[in-house]
Design an enzyme around this catalytic site. Structure first.
Site, PDB file in Angstrom:
ATOM      1  N   ASP A 137      55.891  47.227  -9.156  1.00  0.00           N
ATOM      2  CA  ASP A 137      54.678  47.129  -8.349  1.00  0.00           C
ATOM      3  C   ASP A 137      55.065  46.753  -6.923  1.00  0.00           C
ATOM      4  OD1 ASP A 137      52.004  47.300  -7.842  1.00  0.00           O
ATOM      5  OD2 ASP A 137      51.531  45.278  -8.517  1.00  0.00           O
ATOM      6  N   TYR A 139      54.042  46.289  -2.650  1.00  0.00           N
ATOM      7  CA  TYR A 139      53.139  45.422  -1.893  1.00  0.00           C
ATOM      8  C   TYR A 139      52.853  46.098  -0.556  1.00  0.00           C
ATOM      9  CZ  TYR A 139      51.431  40.646  -0.702  1.00  0.00           C
ATOM     10  OH  TYR A 139      50.669  39.536  -0.384  1.00  0.00           O
ATOM     11  N   HIS A 144      46.016  43.728   2.803  1.00  0.00           N
ATOM     12  CA  HIS A 144      46.023  42.768   1.702  1.00  0.00           C
ATOM     13  C   HIS A 144      47.123  41.731   1.910  1.00  0.00           C
ATOM     14  CE1 HIS A 144      45.954  41.147  -2.380  1.00  0.00           C
ATOM     15  NE2 HIS A 144      47.253  41.384  -2.458  1.00  0.00           N
ATOM     16  N   GLU A 213      42.955  43.994  -8.858  1.00  0.00           N
ATOM     17  CA  GLU A 213      43.574  44.536  -7.657  1.00  0.00           C
ATOM     18  C   GLU A 213      43.445  46.051  -7.664  1.00  0.00           C
ATOM     19  OE1 GLU A 213      46.868  41.169  -6.377  1.00  0.00           O
ATOM     20  OE2 GLU A 213      47.570  43.072  -7.208  1.00  0.00           O
ATOM     21  N   GLU A 215      44.545  49.534  -6.740  1.00  0.00           N
ATOM     22  CA  GLU A 215      45.815  50.163  -6.371  1.00  0.00           C
ATOM     23  C   GLU A 215      45.852  51.637  -6.773  1.00  0.00           C
ATOM     24  OE1 GLU A 215      49.444  48.156  -7.209  1.00  0.00           O
ATOM     25  OE2 GLU A 215      48.517  46.168  -7.399  1.00  0.00           O
ATOM     26  N   ASP A 247      45.740  46.197 -11.178  1.00  0.00           N
ATOM     27  CA  ASP A 247      46.794  45.226 -11.491  1.00  0.00           C
ATOM     28  C   ASP A 247      46.121  43.865 -11.701  1.00  0.00           C
ATOM     29  OD1 ASP A 247      49.262  43.959 -11.759  1.00  0.00           O
ATOM     30  OD2 ASP A 247      49.451  43.639  -9.598  1.00  0.00           O
ATOM     31  N   ARG A 251      45.326  34.314 -10.874  1.00  0.00           N
ATOM     32  CA  ARG A 251      45.713  33.667  -9.617  1.00  0.00           C
ATOM     33  C   ARG A 251      46.187  32.235  -9.811  1.00  0.00           C
ATOM     34  NH1 ARG A 251      46.644  38.056  -6.666  1.00  0.00           N
ATOM     35  NH2 ARG A 251      44.777  39.329  -6.327  1.00  0.00           N
ATOM     36  N   TYR A 258      54.997  31.213  -9.212  1.00  0.00           N
ATOM     37  CA  TYR A 258      55.633  32.270  -8.416  1.00  0.00           C
ATOM     38  C   TYR A 258      56.811  31.802  -7.560  1.00  0.00           C
ATOM     39  CZ  TYR A 258      53.661  31.140  -3.786  1.00  0.00           C
ATOM     40  OH  TYR A 258      53.351  30.560  -2.590  1.00  0.00           O
ATOM     41  N   LYS A 267      50.994  38.353 -14.135  1.00  0.00           N
ATOM     42  CA  LYS A 267      50.812  39.799 -13.976  1.00  0.00           C
ATOM     43  C   LYS A 267      51.163  40.601 -15.228  1.00  0.00           C
ATOM     44  CE  LYS A 267      50.141  40.032  -9.350  1.00  0.00           C
ATOM     45  NZ  LYS A 267      49.121  40.819  -8.633  1.00  0.00           N
ATOM     46  N   THR A 366      47.891  46.247  -3.533  1.00  0.00           N
ATOM     47  CA  THR A 366      46.444  46.242  -3.327  1.00  0.00           C
ATOM     48  C   THR A 366      46.066  46.927  -2.020  1.00  0.00           C
ATOM     49  OG1 THR A 366      46.345  44.160  -4.535  1.00  0.00           O
ATOM     50  CG2 THR A 366      44.410  44.768  -3.251  1.00  0.00           C
ATOM     51  N   GLU A 380      40.679  37.945  -1.771  1.00  0.00           N
ATOM     52  CA  GLU A 380      40.451  38.218  -0.352  1.00  0.00           C
ATOM     53  C   GLU A 380      38.977  38.128   0.017  1.00  0.00           C
ATOM     54  OE1 GLU A 380      42.910  41.762   1.120  1.00  0.00           O
ATOM     55  OE2 GLU A 380      42.896  41.952  -1.060  1.00  0.00           O
TER      56      GLU A 380
END
Length: 435
Positions: A137, A139, A144, A213, A215, A247, A251, A258, A267, A366, A380
């Site tokens: 994936d 970015y 975003h 998300e 995508e 995706d 959060r 992370y 994820k 995203t 967001e």
């Protein structure tokens, strides 16, 4: 006969599966549970296994040695035949269904094709179209990345120094990629309920900040050998086609885990894709320039594309419906809101000599715009502070159990849309665990 069922003039004008599209997928039905290749056209799916075995491809010599690919339970073997073959098969099927078809006898004289090959989409079960060996994936959604960076680091440091020099990515989980319509359980995991506490001690809980998300994703078709990168000039011929992708993101689990190596359990629990793969040739009329030209001087040579029109002008939207409620359109964005193209992603992915295989999946990241309501994630849109108002009057900071999220995208004009169909998933409660 078959031709009178779905001539081009009888395809619904708002269908994402017009004659200009011809996307490929894998289907089954209650009457025939074996999985087989198909194309979508209007409100129907053409079973390519039956079509091939009944002489439907009799006037297309290039596919004759490979007819068995249409009876496989995935599209991997067909994808591996390469873009020139995909192009000829798509064009041939377009000719078959055109009102002035040059091959009228293919359908007119074949009872099997007339009665058995065309299935209503309402009676079809869709499946993940390819066997996915690996899933990466990216970015590449600049807006975003900036929006999320502002939330965590402020506007001065929103983007990391590397962001405009290479397509940032992480490896995700191929085994949990599912087809549209598959329900998604809210994940359990470690969260930091009180981020200001000292010491920081996590708790185990169902995710409280579940997000989506918006995508796009690309399937790889042509492999490259280990140690041999894919050139940016050849990369497009290594891509089979595109799908829409959600995706799903936990959060609060992500915020705790992370650092230092990026997303993991936040994820890996589910990724939803549309089951119909739209070929790059179908999207060719919608080429446009992305957020910055693909040959900008800041890029190293291996990422510089010959043409600036390296992404696609595809309107995208996200709709949320709570249990028993009315649908609410929460996002309107566009696929051109990408900093990097899929060929650039593939070229960067393989620059070390990493070998890709047919069926490998590349997510875009995203896709957010800059206008209010154009953001591709709830994080967001709400900033974690300002809830969305749904059509029934309820609020959403993040997704709740029973919510159904649908991503849609189609380019073109009425009667000639090229789209993906729905990318849908409904949130189920977290599974209760006893320790």
């Amino acid at each position: 006969m078959l031709l009178t069922v779905v001539p081009s003039r009888r395809i619904p004008k708002n269908s994402p599966f017009s004659l200009a599209n011809i996307p490929f997928g894998i289907i089954s039905s209650a009457k025939d549970t074996s999985r087989v290749a198909a194309i979508a056209i209007g409100d129907y799916a053409l079973n390519l296994g039956i079509f091939a075995s009944s002489g439907g491809f009799a006037q297309l010599p290039v596919i004759q040695p490979h007819l068995s690919v249409f009876s496989q339970p995935t599209l991997n073997a067909f994808a591996a035949l390469g873009r020139p073959v995909h192009r000829q098969v798509r064009q041939y099927i377009q000719n078959i269904f055109s009102a002035d078809t040059p091959f009228p006898q293919i359908l007119k004289d074949n009872a099997s094709l007339q009665k058995e090959a065309l299935w209503p989409l309402s009676e079809v079960t869709n499946h993940v179209p390819m066997q996915i060996g690996d899933y990466t994936d990216f970015y590449a959604g600049l807006n975003h990345a900036y929006n999320v960076g502002v939330l965590f680091r402020g506007p001065e440091n929103a983007l990391q120094p590397n962001y405009k020099h290479l397509p940032v990515a992480y490896h995700s989980r191929a085994s949990s990629v599912v087809a549209s319509g598959t329900p998604i359980h809210r994940p359990n995991g470690q969260i930091l309920a009180n981020p200001t506490a000292n010491p920081k001690i996590p708790t185990f809980s169902p995710c409280r900040k579940l997000d989506m998300e918006l995508e796009l994703a690309a399937f790889v078709s042509k492999p490259n050998e280990l140690g041999r990168p894919v050139s940016i000039n050849d990369a497009e011929d290594h891509i089979f086609g595109l799908v829409l992708m959600n995706d799903w993101s936990a959060r609060d689990i992500q915020a705790w885990e992370y650092i230092p190596l990026g997303p993991f359990n936040a994820k890996n629990f589910a990724t939803t894709i549309t089951p119909w793969v739209v070929l790059l040739d179908a999207l060719e009329p919608f080429r446009t320039t992305g957020l910055e030209p693909g040959d900008r001087d800041s890029l190293l040579p291996y990422l510089r594309e010959k043409r600036a029109a390296n992404v696609y002008d595809i309107p995208l939207e996200v709709e949320i419906t709570n249990a028993g409620g009315k649908p609410t359109l929460v996002t309107k964005s566009n696929a051109k809101n990408l900093l990097y193209s899929f060929p650039q992603m593939l070229a960067h992915h393989t620059i070390t000599g990493c070998n890709m295989n047919p069926g490998d999946l590349l997510g875009s990241g995203t896709i957010s715009g800059t206008e209010p309501g154009s953001q591709g994630s709830l994080l967001e849109q709400t900033n974690g502070k300002n809830p969305l108002k749904l059509a029934d009057g309820s609020d959403r900071m993040f997704l709740e159990d029973g919510d159904t999220i649908i991503l849609r995208g189609k380019a073109g004009t009425e009667g000639n849309y090229v789209g993906f169909g729905d990318c849908a998933g409904t949130i189920l409660p977290a599974i209760q665990l006893d320790f």
